[in-house]
Design a protein around this motif. Structure first.
Motif, PDB file in Angstrom:
ATOM      1  N   LYS A  98      18.189 -29.607 -25.776  1.00 41.04           N
ATOM      2  CA  LYS A  98      17.133 -30.340 -26.909  1.00 41.04           C
ATOM      3  C   LYS A  98      18.144 -30.460 -28.119  1.00 41.04           C
ATOM      4  O   LYS A  98      18.001 -31.781 -28.797  1.00 41.04           O
ATOM      5  CB  LYS A  98      16.200 -29.302 -27.079  1.00 41.04           C
TER       6      LYS A  98
ATOM      7  N   GLU B   6      16.017 -26.023 -22.811  1.00 43.01           N
ATOM      8  CA  GLU B   6      14.754 -25.778 -22.702  1.00 43.01           C
ATOM      9  C   GLU B   6      14.447 -25.731 -21.095  1.00 43.01           C
ATOM     10  O   GLU B   6      14.855 -26.697 -20.308  1.00 43.01           O
ATOM     11  CB  GLU B   6      13.772 -26.850 -23.086  1.00 43.01           C
TER      12      GLU B   6
ATOM     13  N   LYS C  78      10.216 -22.953 -22.102  1.00 45.94           N
ATOM     14  CA  LYS C  78      10.727 -21.921 -22.903  1.00 45.94           C
ATOM     15  C   LYS C  78      12.163 -22.545 -23.275  1.00 45.94           C
ATOM     16  O   LYS C  78      13.035 -22.629 -22.580  1.00 45.94           O
ATOM     17  CB  LYS C  78      10.860 -20.784 -22.074  1.00 45.94           C
ATOM     18  N   THR C  79      12.333 -22.497 -24.707  1.00 47.63           N
ATOM     19  CA  THR C  79      13.862 -22.824 -25.390  1.00 47.63           C
ATOM     20  C   THR C  79      14.513 -21.599 -25.576  1.00 47.63           C
ATOM     21  O   THR C  79      14.221 -20.614 -26.217  1.00 47.63           O
ATOM     22  CB  THR C  79      13.824 -23.506 -26.394  1.00 47.63           C
ATOM     23  N   GLU C  80      15.914 -21.591 -25.145  1.00 52.58           N
ATOM     24  CA  GLU C  80      16.755 -20.379 -25.375  1.00 52.58           C
ATOM     25  C   GLU C  80      17.967 -21.129 -25.993  1.00 52.58           C
ATOM     26  O   GLU C  80      18.384 -21.986 -25.666  1.00 52.58           O
ATOM     27  CB  GLU C  80      17.128 -19.510 -24.023  1.00 52.58           C
ATOM     28  N   THR C  81      18.771 -20.264 -26.762  1.00 55.53           N
ATOM     29  CA  THR C  81      20.042 -20.591 -27.324  1.00 55.53           C
ATOM     30  C   THR C  81      21.199 -20.027 -26.576  1.00 55.53           C
ATOM     31  O   THR C  81      21.058 -18.889 -26.114  1.00 55.53           O
ATOM     32  CB  THR C  81      20.112 -20.457 -28.754  1.00 55.53           C
TER      33      THR C  81
ATOM     34  N   HIS D 176      20.631 -25.597 -27.647  1.00 49.64           N
ATOM     35  CA  HIS D 176      18.975 -25.174 -27.428  1.00 49.64           C
ATOM     36  C   HIS D 176      18.630 -25.899 -25.969  1.00 49.64           C
ATOM     37  O   HIS D 176      18.589 -27.028 -25.990  1.00 49.64           O
ATOM     38  CB  HIS D 176      18.328 -25.828 -28.688  1.00 49.64           C
TER      39      HIS D 176
END
Length: 465
Positions: free
Chosen positions: A238, A252, A256-259, A250
């Motif tokens: 993203k 997705e 669900k978005t994770e870093t 980031h």
């Protein structure tokens, strides 16, 4: 001023353009070629060739680590990234000068500069010395393509790279993110992962190598994961937060978005055609999503104007461009029986470890096209040469029309498959059937025997499984 007169002016000296120029000259036409940067284009200078040189280095490195498997001793194994890059650039340079030599030999006039087409049959070239005017009844556009850049994911050459930066890296990545798992993305992921980078690949589609047969994609994924790569499918980057020496991505997946932290990102999310600044719109050329719209003979609809290679759409492969170049040169010269280049007759090759190669329809595509099919498979583990080489990981898959025995598609993964796929390509061009392939005597011991067995298997006649 009318400017210099030619029969054909080719714009772009990549594998499409320079081949078109040579063939046109062979057929007695007076030819000029315009190139703004490098003879040989992206393929020779920044694509196909230098990447293969680098991948060869990583392949040798990988084998050195396996010395013990072959009863050999290799100690203190290491690499010098600068030397690897230097070798790759030297290979590219050798071929680049080779193209210059071929132009001279074939009496093709080379004009270095940026071209525009102010009117039908006219080409203006902005050179170091000013503007040069060329006129020709036939103009071939072979301007190629460049890396697609997504908003927020643009390359900066430091933390975020395109293929060009990845070929002349400022440093060795420790934690690498590769965005996109087509041929370019996977080849770089394979290279840097083999040299020790902690590598993650993100693919927006539901599987890596999305143009390949689903079974081959799944086999490749398993191999890459075994080699330590992390693969995220149905995933989107993203945004990238760029810090000092680190990038926070980031990502997705499943809503669900994770870093995740990386020190290097390679963006390989496709290409866009080089259609700007040529004056194409004013000439009435149709452009669809950065590619020139052409018919099966690469004609643009504007009299005397042709487009070949990457600018004319998929598949974006050098060998497709070269054959289109030959076809267009022969059309212009008035040759009879000129055959269009059919996309489904063009093999795709990916030089990761293990290699991937295919031609024709995938199993899903063959079914979608309404064929009743017979499918054959043969694993490398049943092939003597693959075992002797210490490379028993791989498979060959063949797809036939159940009614006619036509070879609809062939898909391979494993050692040297990029060299072997040509057997099936020739077979398809000659309209071979399963019977022809079964009756062909394949030499032993070769990995190519797996190709024979995959055909036999489609008809329940495989010997070694």
């Amino acid at each position: 001023m009318a400017g210099k007169q030619f029969d054909v002016v080719v714009i772009g000296a990549g594998p499409g353009g320079y081949v078109a120029a040579i063939r046109a000259s062979q057929l007695g036409l007076k030819v000029a070629i315009v190139e703004r940067e490098h003879m040989g284009g992206i393929c020779l200078n920044w694509g196909c060739i230098p990447t293969k040189a680098m991948l060869r280095s990583s392949e040798v490195f990988h084998l050195m680590h396996r010395a013990k498997d072959f009863g050999l001793n290799a100690e203190g194994i290491g690499y010098d990234l600068d030397a690897v890059v230097k070798r790759s650039r030297a290979v590219a340079k050798q071929l680049n000068s080779g193209v210059g030599h071929l132009m001279k030999k074939n009496k093709v006039e080379v004009v270095m500069g940026a071209a525009t087409i102010p009117a039908k049959g006219r080409v203006q070239v902005k050179t170091d010395k000013g503007t040069e005017e060329l006129t020709a009844a036939n103009i071939i556009l072979a301007t190629g393509a460049r890396a697609r850049e997504l908003p927020g994911l643009e390359a900066d050459g430091d933390l975020v790279w395109t293929y060009k930066h990845a070929l002349t890296p400022p440093r060795m990545p420790k934690k690498l993110l590769v965005i996109g798992s087509g041929a370019i993305g996977i080849e770089f992921a394979s290279f840097y992962n083999t040299l020790g980078a902690d590598t993650t690949v993100v693919e927006v589609m539901d599987r890596i190598l999305p143009v390949e047969d689903a079974e081959i994609s799944a086999f490749a994924r398993k191999s890459f994961v075994k080699q330590g790569m992390k693969i995220l499918e149905k995933a989107t980057v993203k945004k990238l937060d760029r810090g000092k020496g680190t990038v926070t991505a980031h990502i997705e997946t499943g809503g669900k978005t994770e870093t995740h932290e990386f020190d290097t990102v390679i963006s390989a999310v496709g290409i866009v055609g080089n259609v700007e600044g040529l004056g194409l719109e004013a000439l009435g050329v149709r452009i669809d999503r950065t590619h020139v719209v052409v018919d099966e003979f690469c004609r643009t609809g504007v009299e005397g104007l042709y487009a070949i290679g990457d600018i004319a759409g998929a598949p974006w492969l050098a060998h497709k461009a070269s054959h289109e170049g030959v076809m267009v040169a022969e059309l212009i010269a008035g040759k009879n029986h000129v055959h269009p280049v059919r996309p489904e007759a063009i093999a795709g090759c990916t030089y990761c470890h293990p290699q991937v190669a295919s031609v024709g329809y995938t199993e899903a595509k063959a079914k979608e096209k309404g064929h009743e099919i017979k499918v054959g498979r043969f694993p490398f583990i049943g092939n003597g040469k693959a075992i002797a080489l210490g490379d028993p990981e791989g498979m060959v898959k063949t797809i036939f029309d159940a009614k006619t025995g036509e070879l609809l598609g062939a898909h391979m993964i494993g050692a040297e498959v990029t060299e072997m796929i040509q057997g099936y390509v020739v077979g398809r061009t000659l309209e071979t059937t399963e019977e022809d392939l079964m009756n062909t005597v394949f030499p032993h011991p070769t990995i190519s025997e797996a190709m024979h067995e995959a055909v036999l298997d489609a008809y329940g006649r495989a010997i070694h499984i």
